[in-house]
Design a protein around this motif. Structure first.
Motif, PDB file in Angstrom:
ATOM      1  N   GLU A   1      12.858  -5.922  -9.663  1.00 56.47           N
ATOM      2  CA  GLU A   1      12.260  -5.000 -10.619  1.00 56.47           C
ATOM      3  C   GLU A   1      10.864  -5.441 -11.040  1.00 56.47           C
ATOM      4  N   THR A   2      10.647  -6.748 -11.092  1.00 52.46           N
ATOM      5  CA  THR A   2       9.343  -7.278 -11.498  1.00 52.46           C
ATOM      6  C   THR A   2       8.705  -7.983 -10.311  1.00 52.46           C
ATOM      7  N   VAL A   3       7.517  -7.538  -9.925  1.00 53.40           N
ATOM      8  CA  VAL A   3       6.809  -8.132  -8.792  1.00 53.40           C
ATOM      9  C   VAL A   3       5.327  -8.222  -9.122  1.00 53.40           C
ATOM     10  N   THR A   4       4.641  -9.140  -8.438  1.00 53.95           N
ATOM     11  CA  THR A   4       3.188  -9.130  -8.481  1.00 53.95           C
ATOM     12  C   THR A   4       2.693  -8.276  -7.322  1.00 53.95           C
ATOM     13  N   VAL A   5       1.542  -7.640  -7.522  1.00 51.80           N
ATOM     14  CA  VAL A   5       1.084  -6.598  -6.602  1.00 51.80           C
ATOM     15  C   VAL A   5      -0.342  -6.867  -6.160  1.00 51.80           C
ATOM     16  N   SER A   6      -0.576  -6.751  -4.852  1.00 55.01           N
ATOM     17  CA  SER A   6      -1.925  -6.753  -4.304  1.00 55.01           C
ATOM     18  C   SER A   6      -2.045  -5.544  -3.389  1.00 55.01           C
ATOM     19  N   GLY A   7      -2.912  -4.612  -3.743  1.00 52.34           N
ATOM     20  CA  GLY A   7      -3.027  -3.389  -2.971  1.00 52.34           C
ATOM     21  C   GLY A   7      -4.435  -3.157  -2.460  1.00 52.34           C
ATOM     22  N   HIS A   8      -4.525  -2.618  -1.261  1.00 52.90           N
ATOM     23  CA  HIS A   8      -5.816  -2.260  -0.670  1.00 52.90           C
ATOM     24  C   HIS A   8      -5.721  -0.825  -0.168  1.00 52.90           C
ATOM     25  N   VAL A   9      -6.611   0.016  -0.662  1.00 57.95           N
ATOM     26  CA  VAL A   9      -6.604   1.437  -0.336  1.00 57.95           C
ATOM     27  C   VAL A   9      -7.911   1.777   0.367  1.00 57.95           C
ATOM     28  N   ALA A  10      -7.814   2.428   1.526  1.00 58.32           N
ATOM     29  CA  ALA A  10      -9.018   2.848   2.237  1.00 58.32           C
ATOM     30  C   ALA A  10      -9.737   3.937   1.451  1.00 58.32           C
ATOM     31  N   LEU A  11     -11.033   4.035   1.650  1.00 57.86           N
ATOM     32  CA  LEU A  11     -11.802   5.090   0.994  1.00 57.86           C
ATOM     33  C   LEU A  11     -11.311   6.465   1.446  1.00 57.86           C
ATOM     34  N   PRO A  12     -11.449   7.479   0.606  1.00 50.97           N
ATOM     35  CA  PRO A  12     -10.940   8.810   0.948  1.00 50.97           C
ATOM     36  C   PRO A  12     -11.556   9.376   2.221  1.00 50.97           C
ATOM     37  N   SER A  13     -10.734  10.108   2.946  1.00 57.57           N
ATOM     38  CA  SER A  13     -11.174  10.806   4.152  1.00 57.57           C
ATOM     39  C   SER A  13     -12.212  11.869   3.807  1.00 57.57           C
ATOM     40  N   ARG A  14     -13.205  12.020   4.672  1.00 50.92           N
ATOM     41  CA  ARG A  14     -14.208  13.060   4.463  1.00 50.92           C
ATOM     42  C   ARG A  14     -13.619  14.451   4.663  1.00 50.92           C
ATOM     43  N   HIS A  15     -12.560  14.543   5.447  1.00 50.73           N
ATOM     44  CA  HIS A  15     -11.965  15.844   5.759  1.00 50.73           C
ATOM     45  C   HIS A  15     -10.990  16.297   4.674  1.00 50.73           C
TER      46      HIS A  15
ATOM     47  N   LEU B   1       2.947   1.353  -7.970  1.00 50.30           N
ATOM     48  CA  LEU B   1       1.964   2.345  -7.526  1.00 50.30           C
ATOM     49  C   LEU B   1       0.785   2.420  -8.491  1.00 50.30           C
ATOM     50  N   GLN B   2       1.069   2.322  -9.791  1.00 54.50           N
ATOM     51  CA  GLN B   2      -0.009   2.345 -10.774  1.00 54.50           C
ATOM     52  C   GLN B   2      -0.919   1.133 -10.605  1.00 54.50           C
ATOM     53  N   ALA B   3      -0.324  -0.025 -10.324  1.00 52.19           N
ATOM     54  CA  ALA B   3      -1.130  -1.232 -10.117  1.00 52.19           C
ATOM     55  C   ALA B   3      -2.049  -1.073  -8.913  1.00 52.19           C
ATOM     56  N   VAL B   4      -1.526  -0.499  -7.826  1.00 51.41           N
ATOM     57  CA  VAL B   4      -2.352  -0.277  -6.631  1.00 51.41           C
ATOM     58  C   VAL B   4      -3.478   0.701  -6.948  1.00 51.41           C
ATOM     59  N   GLN B   5      -3.151   1.775  -7.650  1.00 48.05           N
ATOM     60  CA  GLN B   5      -4.180   2.757  -7.991  1.00 48.05           C
ATOM     61  C   GLN B   5      -5.250   2.145  -8.883  1.00 48.05           C
ATOM     62  N   ASP B   6      -4.842   1.331  -9.844  1.00 50.98           N
ATOM     63  CA  ASP B   6      -5.804   0.693 -10.747  1.00 50.98           C
ATOM     64  C   ASP B   6      -6.702  -0.284  -9.994  1.00 50.98           C
ATOM     65  N   GLN B   7      -6.124  -1.028  -9.055  1.00 58.22           N
ATOM     66  CA  GLN B   7      -6.929  -1.969  -8.269  1.00 58.22           C
ATOM     67  C   GLN B   7      -7.956  -1.227  -7.422  1.00 58.22           C
ATOM     68  N   PHE B   8      -7.555  -0.098  -6.855  1.00 57.79           N
ATOM     69  CA  PHE B   8      -8.485   0.704  -6.060  1.00 57.79           C
ATOM     70  C   PHE B   8      -9.596   1.274  -6.940  1.00 57.79           C
ATOM     71  N   ALA B   9      -9.232   1.784  -8.108  1.00 58.11           N
ATOM     72  CA  ALA B   9     -10.225   2.366  -9.013  1.00 58.11           C
ATOM     73  C   ALA B   9     -11.243   1.325  -9.462  1.00 58.11           C
ATOM     74  N   ALA B  10     -10.789   0.080  -9.633  1.00 55.70           N
ATOM     75  CA  ALA B  10     -11.693  -0.984 -10.064  1.00 55.70           C
ATOM     76  C   ALA B  10     -12.638  -1.418  -8.951  1.00 55.70           C
ATOM     77  N   TRP B  11     -12.238  -1.184  -7.695  1.00 57.94           N
ATOM     78  CA  TRP B  11     -13.044  -1.630  -6.550  1.00 57.94           C
ATOM     79  C   TRP B  11     -13.930  -0.539  -5.964  1.00 57.94           C
ATOM     80  N   ALA B  12     -13.417   0.676  -5.855  1.00 57.34           N
ATOM     81  CA  ALA B  12     -14.086   1.723  -5.078  1.00 57.34           C
ATOM     82  C   ALA B  12     -15.368   2.197  -5.754  1.00 57.34           C
ATOM     83  N   PRO B  13     -16.463   2.249  -5.028  1.00 63.03           N
ATOM     84  CA  PRO B  13     -17.696   2.827  -5.583  1.00 63.03           C
ATOM     85  C   PRO B  13     -17.479   4.310  -5.889  1.00 63.03           C
ATOM     86  N   PRO B  14     -17.971   4.801  -7.007  1.00 63.38           N
ATOM     87  CA  PRO B  14     -17.768   6.214  -7.369  1.00 63.38           C
ATOM     88  C   PRO B  14     -18.273   7.158  -6.278  1.00 63.38           C
ATOM     89  N   GLY B  15     -17.413   8.080  -5.867  1.00 62.33           N
ATOM     90  CA  GLY B  15     -17.795   9.089  -4.889  1.00 62.33           C
ATOM     91  C   GLY B  15     -17.856   8.614  -3.454  1.00 62.33           C
TER      92      GLY B  15
END
Length: 323
Positions: A188-202, A303-317
């Protein structure tokens, strides 16, 4: 039990067919986005009424339970509306697209004293259940590798039908994979490291995600998700101290060969029947269902942790460099 169904897509069909097998329900009203396909769905499956207005359906005192089969981004809002109207809810995966929304729905179901169940259907696959039993019987898993990879570069669903909305790799298919991993490990309790690719142009969404989890027992889980894979792969590899198990929708294998093969039945169809039967039983017995909103909260936290990590890393737009 009188049922209101939200949605008329492929998964809505699957739920209706499962409920027909189970019996003891009355298809009361179907709610859809467009009038013509909503009416056609109602006629095909014998619903008494159909409407494009959810409020109208929820105001009907004859409706006891609601099955939410709408696009992902509408699940939380429509589940909340149904609970506020005093209905029990079976919601397709995911329950929400944030941990905060998940917590609000858990609290709302408690406050309304209504049953809330989420369709984490892979928990009902016989292969997954047998693997979980092996862990319960003492198999210590050092590392689990999960793959949910297929090709979805167009707006189509799992049956190849066109969609009016865009899927969500993290909160939909990632929700399936993360939940199955946590359930198999009993974590139930885990540490999380997530990497999300930038959004597809399509499509405008990330098409590839990598997640690594670590449990308090120092077990690792590696989860690979992709909408770019020309080879469809969906499996869970449990690398254990005493054995190694490979779980697929139909087969369970280990180092000595095949342990189980569900060759004669559709695992998704049978799993949906078991899942929907559990929801109906929980409503009738006045108890919390096996896969309640509370039961899936650990998955939503990952999932929230992965999303937050991506939001903190990804350049806007920023978009993926490959068209």
């Amino acid at each position: 039990m009188r049922i209101a169904l939200i949605g008329y897509g492929s998964i809505a069909e699957a739920h209706v067919q499962a409920l027909q097998q189970i019996g003891g329900v009355e298809f009361w009203v179907v709610v859809g986005r467009l009038p013509e396909p909503t009416a056609a769905f109602a006629q095909r499956f014998g619903f008494r009424f159909h409407t494009t207005d959810l409020a109208t359906a929820l105001s009907d005192l004859m409706v006891e339970a609601v099955v939410v089969c709408s696009p992902t981004d509408l699940h939380a809002q429509q589940t909340a509306q149904a609970l506020e109207a005093g209905k029990h809810v079976l919601c397709e995966i995911p329950l929400a697209t944030s941990l905060a929304e998940t917590d609000r729905l858990i609290a709302l179901a408690d406050r309304q004293d209504r049953r809330l169940m989420v369709c984490h259907t892979q928990r009902y696959w016989p292969t997954v259940q047998r693997a979980r039993q092996a862990v319960a019987d003492g198999l210590f898993v050092h590392h689990m590798v999960a793959r949910y990879l297929f090709l979805r570069r167009e707006n189509v669903n799992w049956r190849g039908r066109r969609r009016s909305w865009t899927d969500n790799l993290l909160w939909h298919h990632g929700c399936h994979a993360v939940d199955t991993v946590l359930w198999l490990l009993g974590a139930e309790t885990v540490t999380v490291s997530g990497h999300v690719a930038l959004p597809s142009r399509h499509l405008g969404i990330p098409m590839d995600i990598a997640i690594v989890l670590r449990t308090p027992q120092d077990q690792l889980a590696t989860i690979a998700l992709s909408y770019n894979s020309h080879l469809a792969l969906h499996d869970y590899l449990l690398i254990g101290e005493q054995d190694t198990l490979l779980v697929t929708p139909r087969r369970l294998e280990h180092q000595a060969g095949l342990l189980y093969d569900q060759a004669t039945a559709d695992p998704l169809e049978s799993a949906i029947v078991q899942q929907d039967r559990e929801f109906l039983a929980a409503v009738r017995e006045g108890r919390e269902p096996a896969i309640s909103g509370r039961a899936v909260r650990p998955t939503m936290a990952v999932l929230q942790a992965v999303q937050d990590q991506f939001a903190a890393w990804a350049p806007p737009g920023a978009l993926h460099p490959v068209p």
